[in-house]
Write a protein that holds these residues in place. Structure first.
Motif, PDB file in Angstrom:
ATOM      1  N   UNK A   1      23.351  -6.523  15.225  1.00 54.86           N
ATOM      2  CA  UNK A   1      23.754  -6.001  13.909  1.00 54.86           C
ATOM      3  C   UNK A   1      24.441  -7.063  13.061  1.00 54.86           C
ATOM      4  N   UNK A   2      24.528  -8.261  13.561  1.00 51.49           N
ATOM      5  CA  UNK A   2      25.252  -9.329  12.877  1.00 51.49           C
ATOM      6  C   UNK A   2      26.162 -10.016  13.874  1.00 51.49           C
ATOM      7  N   UNK A   3      27.331 -10.401  13.470  1.00 47.61           N
ATOM      8  CA  UNK A   3      28.281 -11.119  14.312  1.00 47.61           C
ATOM      9  C   UNK A   3      28.690 -10.264  15.518  1.00 47.61           C
ATOM     10  N   UNK A   4      28.252 -10.648  16.713  1.00 47.81           N
ATOM     11  CA  UNK A   4      28.550  -9.854  17.909  1.00 47.81           C
ATOM     12  C   UNK A   4      29.973 -10.085  18.421  1.00 47.81           C
ATOM     13  N   UNK A   5      30.731 -10.995  17.821  1.00 45.83           N
ATOM     14  CA  UNK A   5      32.135 -11.184  18.198  1.00 45.83           C
ATOM     15  C   UNK A   5      33.077 -10.269  17.427  1.00 45.83           C
ATOM     16  N   UNK A   6      32.581  -9.657  16.361  1.00 40.23           N
ATOM     17  CA  UNK A   6      33.379  -8.753  15.532  1.00 40.23           C
ATOM     18  C   UNK A   6      33.568  -7.429  16.282  1.00 40.23           C
ATOM     19  N   UNK A   7      34.805  -6.996  16.536  1.00 38.73           N
ATOM     20  CA  UNK A   7      35.036  -5.746  17.267  1.00 38.73           C
ATOM     21  C   UNK A   7      34.356  -4.520  16.634  1.00 38.73           C
ATOM     22  N   UNK A   8      34.299  -4.454  15.298  1.00 38.55           N
ATOM     23  CA  UNK A   8      33.614  -3.326  14.647  1.00 38.55           C
ATOM     24  C   UNK A   8      32.128  -3.355  14.968  1.00 38.55           C
ATOM     25  N   UNK A   9      31.535  -4.538  14.956  1.00 36.82           N
ATOM     26  CA  UNK A   9      30.119  -4.653  15.308  1.00 36.82           C
ATOM     27  C   UNK A   9      29.890  -4.334  16.778  1.00 36.82           C
ATOM     28  N   UNK A  10      30.816  -4.689  17.646  1.00 34.44           N
ATOM     29  CA  UNK A  10      30.682  -4.363  19.066  1.00 34.44           C
ATOM     30  C   UNK A  10      30.649  -2.851  19.278  1.00 34.44           C
ATOM     31  N   UNK A  11      31.513  -2.132  18.562  1.00 35.33           N
ATOM     32  CA  UNK A  11      31.511  -0.663  18.667  1.00 35.33           C
ATOM     33  C   UNK A  11      30.207  -0.081  18.121  1.00 35.33           C
ATOM     34  N   UNK A  12      29.720  -0.643  17.025  1.00 35.61           N
ATOM     35  CA  UNK A  12      28.458  -0.194  16.442  1.00 35.61           C
ATOM     36  C   UNK A  12      27.305  -0.463  17.407  1.00 35.61           C
ATOM     37  N   UNK A  13      27.313  -1.618  18.047  1.00 38.12           N
ATOM     38  CA  UNK A  13      26.278  -1.943  19.038  1.00 38.12           C
ATOM     39  C   UNK A  13      26.262  -0.911  20.164  1.00 38.12           C
ATOM     40  N   UNK A  14      27.435  -0.533  20.644  1.00 40.78           N
ATOM     41  CA  UNK A  14      27.531   0.449  21.727  1.00 40.78           C
ATOM     42  C   UNK A  14      26.990   1.808  21.279  1.00 40.78           C
ATOM     43  N   UNK A  15      27.350   2.223  20.075  1.00 43.42           N
ATOM     44  CA  UNK A  15      26.875   3.511  19.544  1.00 43.42           C
ATOM     45  C   UNK A  15      25.357   3.525  19.437  1.00 43.42           C
ATOM     46  N   UNK A  16      24.805   2.491  18.851  1.00 40.70           N
ATOM     47  CA  UNK A  16      23.354   2.397  18.685  1.00 40.70           C
ATOM     48  C   UNK A  16      22.670   2.301  20.042  1.00 40.70           C
ATOM     49  N   UNK A  17      23.226   1.483  20.936  1.00 44.40           N
ATOM     50  CA  UNK A  17      22.645   1.318  22.271  1.00 44.40           C
ATOM     51  C   UNK A  17      22.571   2.618  23.042  1.00 44.40           C
ATOM     52  N   UNK A  18      23.638   3.413  23.016  1.00 43.99           N
ATOM     53  CA  UNK A  18      23.627   4.712  23.692  1.00 43.99           C
ATOM     54  C   UNK A  18      22.544   5.621  23.123  1.00 43.99           C
ATOM     55  N   UNK A  19      22.435   5.632  21.814  1.00 48.08           N
ATOM     56  CA  UNK A  19      21.441   6.492  21.151  1.00 48.08           C
ATOM     57  C   UNK A  19      20.022   6.077  21.546  1.00 48.08           C
ATOM     58  N   UNK A  20      19.759   4.783  21.539  1.00 51.45           N
ATOM     59  CA  UNK A  20      18.418   4.303  21.880  1.00 51.45           C
ATOM     60  C   UNK A  20      18.091   4.625  23.341  1.00 51.45           C
ATOM     61  N   UNK A  21      19.021   4.333  24.242  1.00 52.72           N
ATOM     62  CA  UNK A  21      18.770   4.586  25.674  1.00 52.72           C
ATOM     63  C   UNK A  21      18.472   6.069  25.910  1.00 52.72           C
ATOM     64  N   UNK A  22      19.120   6.943  25.169  1.00 56.20           N
ATOM     65  CA  UNK A  22      18.873   8.384  25.338  1.00 56.20           C
ATOM     66  C   UNK A  22      17.446   8.775  24.923  1.00 56.20           C
ATOM     67  N   UNK A  23      16.796   7.923  24.138  1.00 59.79           N
ATOM     68  CA  UNK A  23      15.428   8.210  23.678  1.00 59.79           C
ATOM     69  C   UNK A  23      14.345   7.580  24.560  1.00 59.79           C
ATOM     70  N   UNK A  24      14.749   6.693  25.482  1.00 59.98           N
ATOM     71  CA  UNK A  24      13.748   6.018  26.323  1.00 59.98           C
ATOM     72  C   UNK A  24      13.191   6.942  27.389  1.00 59.98           C
TER      73      UNK A  24
END
Length: 168
Positions: A145-168
């Protein structure tokens, strides 16, 4: 913006290509199982909600030699520093004698000694450039989603990742 997307794509492609050279090559004949388009896992509307910005239609790329399909949503606003990139390496899109998603994930994980461990997503997950890396069953998923060192982006990555995994 384009340079970040190109850098992310280059990193994934380069690392995947290196792994292909380490074992398994041959023809790029995918197996008969269903092949998933990562753009089907996160719609443009969902991606806009995650990023909070209007997005262009997704760009799609693929590297059949390593079973990788890539979906990239770029923002309409140039230079925003935001994007949503979803990479999905899947057994059903790999050559019959290629590396497995598990082997690719394990090898890449070994190259990131300072990776941030993430619990609760897939079988195993970590954050390192270009973003979230997840092993979920026979799938290796990357989300950027952009800078992976940014804590806000890390939380966004986790949210998106959980959602995607639930669809696999």
């Amino acid at each position: 913006m384009k340079s970040k997307w190109i850098y992310s794509l280059l990193c994934i492609t380069l690392l995947s290509s290196l792994l292909l050279g380490c074992g398994g090559g041959g023809g790029a004949t995918p197996t008969a199982a269903k092949i998933i388009d990562p753009c089907d896992l996160v719609s443009k509307t969902e991606a806009q909600q995650y990023l909070g910005q209007p997005l262009k239609d997704p760009e799609k790329k693929e590297t059949a030699a390593v079973g990788l399909k890539l979906c990239v949503y770029n923002t309409v606003q140039e230079g925003s520093g935001k994007l949503l990139q979803i990479g999905l390496t899947q057994q059903s899109f790999m050559p019959k004698n290629g590396q497995t998603p598990q082997k690719i994930y394990d090898s890449l994980k070994g190259n990131f000694t300072n990776a941030l461990k993430v619990d609760g997503i897939g079988n195993d997950a970590f954050i390192a450039p270009p973003g979230l890396h997840v092993l979920a069953g026979n799938y290796y998923l990357t989300v950027a989603v952009g800078n992976s060192n940014d804590p806000k982006n890390q939380e966004l990555l986790k949210t998106i990742g959980k959602k995607i995994v639930s669809k696999l």
